[in-house]
Design a protein around this motif. Structure first.
Motif, PDB file in Angstrom:
ATOM      1  N   SER A 193     -11.992 -71.846  56.921  1.00  0.00           N
ATOM      2  CA  SER A 193     -10.576 -71.911  56.574  1.00  0.00           C
ATOM      3  C   SER A 193      -9.728 -71.131  57.571  1.00  0.00           C
ATOM      4  CB  SER A 193     -10.351 -71.377  55.152  1.00  0.00           C
ATOM      5  OG  SER A 193     -10.801 -70.040  55.070  1.00  0.00           O
ATOM      6  N   PHE A 194      -8.504 -71.629  57.751  1.00  0.00           N
ATOM      7  CA  PHE A 194      -7.521 -70.951  58.580  1.00  0.00           C
ATOM      8  C   PHE A 194      -6.181 -71.136  57.884  1.00  0.00           C
ATOM      9  CE2 PHE A 194      -4.218 -71.108  61.861  1.00  0.00           C
ATOM     10  CZ  PHE A 194      -4.355 -69.833  62.385  1.00  0.00           C
ATOM     11  N   ALA A 195      -5.497 -70.036  57.655  1.00  0.00           N
ATOM     12  CA  ALA A 195      -4.244 -70.073  56.896  1.00  0.00           C
ATOM     13  C   ALA A 195      -4.500 -70.808  55.581  1.00  0.00           C
ATOM     14  CB  ALA A 195      -3.144 -70.718  57.716  1.00  0.00           C
ATOM     15  N   SER A 196      -3.777 -71.889  55.316  1.00  0.00           N
ATOM     16  CA  SER A 196      -3.947 -72.554  54.031  1.00  0.00           C
ATOM     17  C   SER A 196      -4.923 -73.732  54.116  1.00  0.00           C
ATOM     18  CB  SER A 196      -2.579 -73.045  53.546  1.00  0.00           C
ATOM     19  OG  SER A 196      -2.066 -73.940  54.509  1.00  0.00           O
ATOM     20  N   ARG A 197      -5.450 -73.988  55.310  1.00  0.00           N
ATOM     21  CA  ARG A 197      -6.329 -75.160  55.454  1.00  0.00           C
ATOM     22  C   ARG A 197      -7.788 -74.755  55.341  1.00  0.00           C
ATOM     23  NH1 ARG A 197      -3.670 -78.791  60.237  1.00  0.00           N
ATOM     24  NH2 ARG A 197      -1.525 -78.695  59.477  1.00  0.00           N
ATOM     25  N   GLU A 198      -8.550 -75.584  54.656  1.00  0.00           N
ATOM     26  CA  GLU A 198      -9.974 -75.291  54.517  1.00  0.00           C
ATOM     27  C   GLU A 198     -10.776 -76.575  54.709  1.00  0.00           C
ATOM     28  OE1 GLU A 198     -11.642 -72.387  51.554  1.00  0.00           O
ATOM     29  OE2 GLU A 198     -12.590 -74.212  50.823  1.00  0.00           O
ATOM     30  N   LEU A 257      -7.760 -77.935  61.714  1.00  0.00           N
ATOM     31  CA  LEU A 257      -7.289 -76.617  61.280  1.00  0.00           C
ATOM     32  C   LEU A 257      -6.030 -76.167  61.998  1.00  0.00           C
ATOM     33  CD1 LEU A 257     -10.618 -74.588  60.908  1.00  0.00           C
ATOM     34  CD2 LEU A 257      -9.272 -75.710  59.127  1.00  0.00           C
ATOM     35  N   PHE A 258      -5.902 -76.542  63.261  1.00  0.00           N
ATOM     36  CA  PHE A 258      -4.809 -75.979  64.063  1.00  0.00           C
ATOM     37  C   PHE A 258      -3.802 -77.009  64.545  1.00  0.00           C
ATOM     38  CE2 PHE A 258      -8.436 -73.140  64.562  1.00  0.00           C
ATOM     39  CZ  PHE A 258      -7.871 -71.901  64.331  1.00  0.00           C
ATOM     40  N   TRP A 280      -8.219 -65.874  64.147  1.00  0.00           N
ATOM     41  CA  TRP A 280      -9.346 -65.500  63.281  1.00  0.00           C
ATOM     42  C   TRP A 280      -9.536 -66.538  62.189  1.00  0.00           C
ATOM     43  CZ3 TRP A 280     -12.737 -61.385  63.754  1.00  0.00           C
ATOM     44  CH2 TRP A 280     -12.449 -60.493  64.812  1.00  0.00           C
ATOM     45  N   LEU A 281     -10.771 -67.017  62.050  1.00  0.00           N
ATOM     46  CA  LEU A 281     -11.106 -67.985  61.013  1.00  0.00           C
ATOM     47  C   LEU A 281     -11.878 -67.278  59.924  1.00  0.00           C
ATOM     48  CD1 LEU A 281     -12.758 -70.883  63.031  1.00  0.00           C
ATOM     49  CD2 LEU A 281     -10.486 -70.907  62.019  1.00  0.00           C
ATOM     50  N   ARG A 282     -11.921 -67.913  58.763  1.00  0.00           N
ATOM     51  CA  ARG A 282     -12.842 -67.415  57.741  1.00  0.00           C
ATOM     52  C   ARG A 282     -13.934 -68.470  57.573  1.00  0.00           C
ATOM     53  NH1 ARG A 282     -13.351 -63.787  53.769  1.00  0.00           N
ATOM     54  NH2 ARG A 282     -11.411 -62.760  54.285  1.00  0.00           N
TER      55      ARG A 282
END
Lengths: 228, 401
Positions: free
Chosen positions: B113-118, B166-167, B176-178
């Motif tokens: 996930s990045f920001a609100s996207r997963e 994601l971007f 930074w990604l999760r």
């Protein structure tokens, strides 16, 4: 030259056996001019085919200059025809897609003669029958008399000693018929043995030896001293 | 009779009836052309697949844990084994002189996930050797650094599809990604070309193998990807791997080695068979053309009966008549074959022109084989009418009006 002894040729038609030749015995000398006459089915054409080795007898013996021919293989018979027999047919039997020169060339081509040699021979032969200017004409562009003259030239191009003609004037008008007969008789005068099968009494009477046939048998064989 | 005269006689006979001759030539050439076009497609497909494997590199060996009696197919994602493959196993293989690169791989799936996207994607835990072994091109940034693979750094490389998801078009490098429960910094981005048969890296994230161990909480490798030093070292590399692993696993040969070149051979064999099958199907049309030749020649023989009689009266023996008619059939079939080769080659070119993505390659053997089959067809189907002509009774043939 030719000695036929008890030649028999029969065909099976259904249950019946038809004797086309029934114990035919015949002597032919070199240079003879023979006409064979008779009704349809009398066996005269079969006799001619037999002499030309196109047909084989069921029994009897055929000697040509002392050599027995009835035992020859198919290949040897073909060679014999090429070397010794010229055929003339009522319907000429020229190959329609070949020119006059091409038809004349055919026997030379079949025996494997070189093209150069062939062309000289064909040219001479066409000049002899007075058709030098028709060399490149197809049969359909020639008159009946001209076609038969080409056919005679083709039969004689390898100079066979025996010339067999089956109704040579049958498809021709009187005038061209006479031309053809004249050529045939000139060939006979030069020493070639000429045998003509015909219905035409007038033509038959011209021969020095006249043979009449009926039901596969020779019923009359007359030799006159001189041609009429 | 001279050969040239025989051919000349046949040529005149064939040109005397141009419509019929052209129709036979058409049938024959369509048959040959279809053989050539279909084999071109089959051969093209084979070459295409081979080329795909080549880009992946045929010096690759895949090592899977556990002994499997397989020679082909794609490796399973997760294998079970009596002894785990470990990072240490991978490091020990690097000592072999036949081996250039060893990439330990742990595979797993995790949400990224990045920001609100997963997005749930496949995670590759590996080392810098993966890039070298698979020849991965970068779109931006760097691949994993060439340090100790036991180093669990929080960095990742992402595929181009994942990057886009994601971007979008924003810059990803340095973000930074999760991934799962951990955070990773994006250091590189694969380009779209980084794809090959059986492995799509465009929708994955690649992290150091030690980080993957922690992330998925396991100490065993899913597989190792080994690249040998050249094709000639493949056998030695395979032997070295077996020996080293056997030593380290207490004498158990508990791994399966899949070789890229054996996979390639399997595909190659399948596609070769396919090409042959296509050629065989097309050859049926050649036989149909042969039957057509036979039919037309039979008609021709009965139309030319009196001519055959005449040839015999002029002193042509059976054998010669046979040769004449057989050579006519052969001339027809060979001429049709040659025309067909040109039509076939032109057809293959047309397909290549109109469908540029479709691989078309005309194999030489197809041209040679179709011409040979053509000649044989002509001989077989020509011999029946020719022998019929040769056997004609001259008396009956001459009286045929």
């Amino acid at each position: 030259m030719i000695k036929l002894q008890d030649i028999c040729r029969f065909f099976k038609v259904g249950d019946e056996t038809v004797h086309a030749l029934d114990k035919v015995t015949l002597d032919i000398s070199r240079g003879d001019y023979i006409s064979i006459m008779g009704a349809s089915g009398s066996g005269k054409s079969t006799l001619l085919n037999m002499l030309g080795l196109l047909d084989m007898p069921n029994s009897g013996s055929y000697q040509f200059e002392g050599k027995e021919l009835t035992t020859l293989s198919e290949e040897k018979r073909a060679t014999f025809r090429r070397e010794n027999v010229g055929f003339i047919f009522q319907s000429f039997h020229l190959i329609p897609r070949l020119t006059a020169a091409g038809n004349l060339e055919l026997p030379l081509m079949l025996m494997g003669m070189a093209p150069k040699e062939r062309h000289t021979k064909v040219k001479d032969a066409l000049a002899n029958i007075g058709l030098a200017d028709r060399a490149n004409h197809l049969p359909k562009q020639l008159s009946g008399g001209q076609q038969q003259r080409v056919a005679i030239a083709r039969a004689m191009i390898l100079k066979p000693p025996l010339l067999l003609a089956d109704e040579p004037t049958g498809n021709l008008d009187t005038h061209s018929g006479n031309d053809v007969v004249k050529i045939l008789e000139e060939l006979n005068a030069s020493g070639i043995t000429l045998i003509v099968v015909t219905h035409d009494l007038e033509l038959g009477e011209r021969a020095t030896r006249k043979i009449k046939m009926l039901d596969g048998k020779i019923i009359e064989d007359v030799t006159s001293e001189k041609p009429i | 009779m001279r050969i040239l005269d025989t051919l000349g006689f046949g040529k005149i006979a064939l040109t005397a009836n141009p419509t019929r001759t052209l129709l036979i030539l058409l049938a024959m050439s369509i048959g040959v052309a279809s053989v050539i076009i279909l084999t071109s497609l089959g051969e093209g497909a084979r070459k295409y697949v081979s080329a795909q494997f080549e880009t992946l590199g045929s010096e690759l060996l895949f090592i899977l844990p556990g002994k499997r009696e397989t020679t082909g197919g794609l490796p399973p994602l997760l294998g079970t084994s009596p002894k785990d493959l470990t990072i240490e196993d991978a490091l020990s293989l690097k000592r072999s002189r036949a081996i250039a690169y060893v990439a330990p791989v742990i595979l797993g799936a995790a949400p990224v996930s990045f920001a609100s996207r997963e997005r749930e994607v496949v995670i590759f835990g590996s080392s810098s050797d993966l890039k070298a072994a698979l020849d991965l091109p970068m779109a931006a940034g760097h691949f994993l650094p060439d340090d100790d693979p036991r180093n669990a750094a929080s960095i990742c490389v992402i595929g181009n599809k994942l990057k886009k998801e994601l971007f979008d078009n924003k810059k990803a490098i340095g973000e930074w990604l999760r991934i799962g429960e951990r955070r990773f910094r994006v250091i590189g981005e694969l380009s779209a070309k980084g794809q090959s048969v059986g492995m799509d890296l465009s929708d994955t994230a690649i992290i150091p193998v030690a980080s993957a161990e922690i992330l998925f909480n396991k100490a065993s490798l899913s597989r190792m990807i080994v690249k040998a030093r050249g094709k000639e070292s493949l056998d030695k590399a395979e032997a070295d791997i077996l020996r080293t692993i056997k030593q380290r696993h207490d004498g158990d040969e508990d791994i399966t080695i899949l070789r890229q070149d054996s996979l390639l051979q399997t595909f190659d064999g399948v596609l070769q068979t396919l090409t042959w099958a296509l050629a065989g199907i097309a050859a049926i049309s050649l036989i149909v053309a042969g039957i057509l030749i036979m039919n037309v020649m039979l008609v021709s023989v009965s139309q030319r009966k009196s001519e055959i009689g005449l040839l015999k009266a002029l002193g042509a023996p059976t054998r010669q008549v046979l040769t004449l008619f057989l050579s006519e059939a052969l001339m027809l079939s060979i001429a049709g074959g040659i025309i067909g080769v040109f039509i076939g080659l032109a057809g293959a070119k047309m397909i290549a022109y109109f469908i540029p993505n479709f691989p078309v390659q005309t194999p030489l053997w197809a041209i040679a084989a179709s011409l040979i089959v053509t000649i044989i067809t002509g001989l077989i189907f020509g011999s029946i009418p020719a022998s019929k002509a040769a056997k004609l009774n001259p008396v009956l043939a001459l009286s045929d009006k």
